[in-house]
Design an enzyme around this catalytic site. Structure first.
Site, short mmCIF file in Angstrom:
data_model
loop_
_atom_site.label_atom_id
_atom_site.label_comp_id
_atom_site.label_asym_id
_atom_site.label_seq_id
_atom_site.Cartn_x
_atom_site.Cartn_y
_atom_site.Cartn_z
N ASP A 63 0.46 -1.63 0.10
CA ASP A 63 -0.04 0.45 -0.39
C ASP A 63 0.94 1.56 0.05
OD1 ASP A 63 -2.60 1.75 -0.05
OD2 ASP A 63 -2.69 1.38 1.73
N LYS A 65 1.75 4.51 -1.25
CA LYS A 65 1.66 5.96 -1.79
C LYS A 65 1.40 6.91 -0.84
CE LYS A 65 -2.97 4.58 1.03
NZ LYS A 65 -4.60 4.40 0.49
N ASN A 68 0.74 7.43 3.10
CA ASN A 68 1.36 6.18 4.18
C ASN A 68 2.60 6.83 3.56
OD1 ASN A 68 -1.01 4.93 4.43
ND2 ASN A 68 -1.35 3.46 2.57
#
Length: 323
Positions: A63, A65, A68
């Site tokens: 994840d 991105k 984050n």
């Protein structure tokens, strides 16, 4: 490296990590911060080192991105939110659908739609390419939303051409294009493969690792680099959350508890050995009464009282002489 420790009470496990005051990259994108190419180049290098560390630890983040990626007060990037991360050993692959669709690599959707061979660490490096493009351009290279069907995502990725800004250097375009290679076997997915890019030939990787290279963007230390209505939603909706928790715990203690199955209780007992309940009362400094003071302190207090009386008498005597 983020330092972390944990403690728990009767109801919750608390995980404590470094305080990163710079906010996440999504916040700064929404504030229309224009990241120049040199800044994004440093971000890529720092994230490459982070992904290399995760990969050597057999971890896929899944994840990556802007949401984050957190900035510290000096502007260096840190990866957070390992909610959907998984561990791979050897040549294992994963087939589950996990992540955020606009940043997910095509092989994730192939595995989901056609039941392919699965995917591996290369998905994080695809997400790095999408993130780098978005930081420079302000938008993602593919028009994919969370509601877009998996089969449609594959069609978009394979049919839509990448468009690069004319102001980006050829080296940056080549690096992002290579990270967004549709075939994972041809995509650079390791530190050495990315370091082989001519665009990064001038990078001092040891200096990047030591965070001695100054970022081009430093967050404003005088303001809150997040949206408090989003980040602190729980605290805003409940003005005294710990107060209610105290009542809830007291109520649960008074209710008779149903015994757990023996094997479940045994497993919980083995876990409890590694987590000691935090007792804040024991951490409070003990207040000493007057009688607990050492004799030396009493002697000093007597001397101080005698000195004060002597000074008052001298002051009175000197004022009478003036009159």
């Amino acid at each position: 490296m983020v330092h972390m420790f944990s403690f728990q009470d009767e109801e919750d496990l608390f995980m404590v990590v470094d305080l990163l005051l710079g906010g996440d990259l999504r916040f700064h994108l929404q504030k229309k911060v224009g990241f120049n190419e040199q800044t994004v180049k440093l971000y890529i290098c720092e994230l490459v080192l982070a992904l290399d560390y995760l990969q050597r630890s057999h971890i896929i983040h899944r994840d990556i991105k802007p949401d984050n990626i957190l900035l510290d007060e000096h502007g260096h990037v840190h990866i957070t939110d390992f909610n959907v991360a998984t561990i791979l050993q050897g040549s294992e692959t994963v087939s589950s659908m996990a992540g955020t669709k606009p940043y997910m690599a095509p092989e994730v959707f192939v595995s989901f739609v056609d039941g392919g061979v699965g995917y591996s660490f290369a998905v994080d490096w695809w997400a790095l390419g999408i993130t780098a493009y978005e930081l420079l351009h302000g938008s993602r290279p593919f028009e994919i939303r969370s509601s877009t069907a998996a089969a449609e995502v594959l069609c978009i990725i394979h049919s839509q051409q990448l468009h690069f800004s004319c102001i980006w250097s050829p080296g940056m375009k080549h690096l992002i294009r290579s990270l967004l290679t549709r075939d994972p076997s041809s995509r650079p997915s390791s530190l050495s493969e990315v370091q082989a890019s001519p665009y990064l030939a001038d990078v001092d990787w040891d200096a990047v690792l030591q965070k001695s290279v100054s970022p081009g963007f430093v967050p404003n230390k005088r303001r809150l680099n997040c949206d408090p209505t989003f980040e602190l939603e729980e605290m805003i909706l409940e003005s005294r959350p710990l107060h209610k928790k105290k009542k809830r715990l007291a109520k649960s203690r008074n209710q008779p508890s149903n015994p757990l199955p023996t094997h479940v209780q045994r497993s919980l007992d083995s876990l409890a050995e590694d987590f000691i309940a935090f007792n804040r009362e024991k951490m409070k400094p003990q207040r000493r009464s007057v009688s607990d003071k050492p004799a030396a302190n009493k002697h000093c207090e007597g001397q101080n009282n005698s000195n004060m009386m002597m000074m008052k008498m001298m002051k009175k005597h000197s004022s009478s002489e003036l009159h």
